[in-house]
Design a protein around this motif. Structure first.
Motif, PDB file in Angstrom:
ATOM      1  N   ASN A 104       4.911  75.205  83.574  1.00 13.45           N
ATOM      2  CA  ASN A 104       3.355  76.176  83.218  1.00 13.45           C
ATOM      3  C   ASN A 104       3.783  76.687  81.862  1.00 13.45           C
ATOM      4  OD1 ASN A 104       1.532  74.570  85.271  1.00 13.45           O
ATOM      5  ND2 ASN A 104       2.634  75.765  86.874  1.00 13.45           N
ATOM      6  N   GLY A 105       4.478  77.379  81.855  1.00  9.17           N
ATOM      7  CA  GLY A 105       5.061  78.551  80.862  1.00  9.17           C
ATOM      8  C   GLY A 105       4.694  79.741  80.925  1.00  9.17           C
ATOM      9  N   PRO A 106       4.285  80.322  79.866  1.00  9.18           N
ATOM     10  CA  PRO A 106       4.866  82.163  80.942  1.00  9.18           C
ATOM     11  C   PRO A 106       3.001  82.431  80.565  1.00  9.18           C
ATOM     12  CG  PRO A 106       4.653  81.614  78.823  1.00  9.18           C
ATOM     13  CD  PRO A 106       4.547  80.238  79.269  1.00  9.18           C
ATOM     14  N   TYR A 107       2.549  81.707  81.881  1.00 10.60           N
ATOM     15  CA  TYR A 107       0.889  82.581  82.477  1.00 10.60           C
ATOM     16  C   TYR A 107       0.811  83.108  83.273  1.00 10.60           C
ATOM     17  CZ  TYR A 107       1.277  80.322  87.291  1.00 10.60           C
ATOM     18  OH  TYR A 107       1.868  79.933  88.250  1.00 10.60           O
ATOM     19  N   MET A 108       2.381  83.630  84.112  1.00 12.95           N
ATOM     20  CA  MET A 108       2.497  85.151  84.964  1.00 12.95           C
ATOM     21  C   MET A 108       2.573  86.600  83.978  1.00 12.95           C
ATOM     22  SD  MET A 108       4.671  83.363  87.598  1.00 12.95           S
ATOM     23  CE  MET A 108       5.001  81.926  88.097  1.00 12.95           C
ATOM     24  N   VAL A 109       2.912  86.235  82.849  1.00  7.85           N
ATOM     25  CA  VAL A 109       2.853  87.403  81.804  1.00  7.85           C
ATOM     26  C   VAL A 109       1.328  87.706  81.454  1.00  7.85           C
ATOM     27  CG1 VAL A 109       3.552  88.197  79.929  1.00  7.85           C
ATOM     28  CG2 VAL A 109       5.202  86.641  80.653  1.00  7.85           C
ATOM     29  N   LEU A 110       0.870  88.857  82.260  1.00  2.30           N
ATOM     30  CA  LEU A 110      -0.874  89.224  82.233  1.00  2.30           C
ATOM     31  C   LEU A 110      -0.814  90.184  80.901  1.00  2.30           C
ATOM     32  CD1 LEU A 110      -0.631  89.584  86.362  1.00  2.30           C
ATOM     33  CD2 LEU A 110      -1.153  87.684  84.777  1.00  2.30           C
ATOM     34  N   THR A 111       0.113  91.281  80.467  1.00  2.00           N
ATOM     35  CA  THR A 111      -0.517  91.855  79.760  1.00  2.00           C
ATOM     36  C   THR A 111       1.120  92.304  79.104  1.00  2.00           C
ATOM     37  OG1 THR A 111      -1.814  94.158  78.677  1.00  2.00           O
ATOM     38  CG2 THR A 111       0.242  93.905  81.567  1.00  2.00           C
ATOM     39  N   ASP A 112       1.331  93.378  78.523  1.00  2.00           N
ATOM     40  CA  ASP A 112       2.760  93.992  77.643  1.00  2.00           C
ATOM     41  C   ASP A 112       3.278  94.162  78.165  1.00  2.00           C
ATOM     42  OD1 ASP A 112       1.149  92.975  74.966  1.00  2.00           O
ATOM     43  OD2 ASP A 112       0.753  95.302  74.742  1.00  2.00           O
ATOM     44  N   TYR A 113       4.498  93.519  78.732  1.00  2.00           N
ATOM     45  CA  TYR A 113       5.323  93.585  79.406  1.00  2.00           C
ATOM     46  C   TYR A 113       5.900  93.303  80.893  1.00  2.00           C
ATOM     47  CZ  TYR A 113       7.113  95.622  74.837  1.00  2.00           C
ATOM     48  OH  TYR A 113       7.516  95.706  73.479  1.00  2.00           O
ATOM     49  N   PHE A 114       4.723  93.012  81.235  1.00  2.00           N
ATOM     50  CA  PHE A 114       3.972  93.099  82.652  1.00  2.00           C
ATOM     51  C   PHE A 114       3.787  91.447  83.524  1.00  2.00           C
ATOM     52  CE2 PHE A 114       1.205  93.045  86.213  1.00  2.00           C
ATOM     53  CZ  PHE A 114       1.891  93.814  87.252  1.00  2.00           C
ATOM     54  N   ALA A 115       4.964  90.781  84.347  1.00  2.00           N
ATOM     55  CA  ALA A 115       4.515  89.922  85.108  1.00  2.00           C
ATOM     56  C   ALA A 115       4.493  89.653  85.993  1.00  2.00           C
ATOM     57  CB  ALA A 115       6.131  88.686  84.547  1.00  2.00           C
ATOM     58  N   LEU A 116       3.250  89.126  86.813  1.00  2.00           N
ATOM     59  CA  LEU A 116       2.861  89.027  88.254  1.00  2.00           C
ATOM     60  C   LEU A 116       3.768  87.609  88.913  1.00  2.00           C
ATOM     61  CD1 LEU A 116       1.815  90.205  90.784  1.00  2.00           C
ATOM     62  CD2 LEU A 116      -0.769  88.750  90.004  1.00  2.00           C
ATOM     63  N   MET A 117       4.462  87.407  89.631  1.00  2.00           N
ATOM     64  CA  MET A 117       5.367  86.108  89.444  1.00  2.00           C
ATOM     65  C   MET A 117       5.110  85.946  91.112  1.00  2.00           C
ATOM     66  SD  MET A 117       6.913  85.845  86.691  1.00  2.00           S
ATOM     67  CE  MET A 117       7.623  84.131  87.273  1.00  2.00           C
TER      68      MET A 117
END
Length: 142
Positions: free
Chosen positions: A53-66
């Motif tokens: 699905n690509g980087p959809y978990m990157v919610l904002t600059d430098y932050f990923a909710l995995m």
């Protein structure tokens, strides 16, 4: 909701550098694996989700909710945090903060997710997390 109960001190890790996003997810998941809250299936499902699905978990600059599908490979709900001082490329997005969310179902985690996200949404607190000072980060969640 007590944030400390959601993100314990031993579930917070800080590293200077990590080679790639897959290694970051694996390292970030270690506290949950060690506590037997998740299995390696959950870790592999998070990686597969990004691959599909690509980087959809990157919610904002430098932050990923995995995260991955709730319940699959999750024995107990929990969270863990990895902060890397140097950004890692996650499918074209730079990430320094990997927050692992392990949920048992579609709804029971929403209250504690809201509590923890209030810390990340506070700009001053988020900047403190990005500095990569583990002691300062731990204080935010205690």
């Amino acid at each position: 909701m007590v944030v400390k109960a959601i993100l314990s001190n031993d579930a917070i890790q800080v590293v200077t550098h990590i080679n790639d996003w897959k290694s970051a997810i694996k390292l970030a998941s270690q506290p949950l694996l060690k506590a037997k809250m998740i299995s390696s299936v959950y870790v592999e499902n998070m990686i597969a989700s990004v691959n599909s699905n690509g980087p959809y978990m990157v919610l904002t600059d430098y932050f990923a909710l995995m995260h991955a599908r709730p319940g699959v490979g999750v024995s107990r709900a929990g969270m863990s945090l990895l902060v890397t001082k140097q950004a890692v490329d996650l499918a074209g997005k730079p990430v320094k903060v990997f927050l692992i969310l392990a949920a048992k179902d579609n709804t029971s985690h929403l209250e504690w997710l809201q509590a923890i996200m209030s810390i990340f949404m506070d700009e001053q607190k988020y900047r403190r997390i990005l500095t990569g000072n583990r002691e300062q980060i731990a204080k935010l969640f205690n």
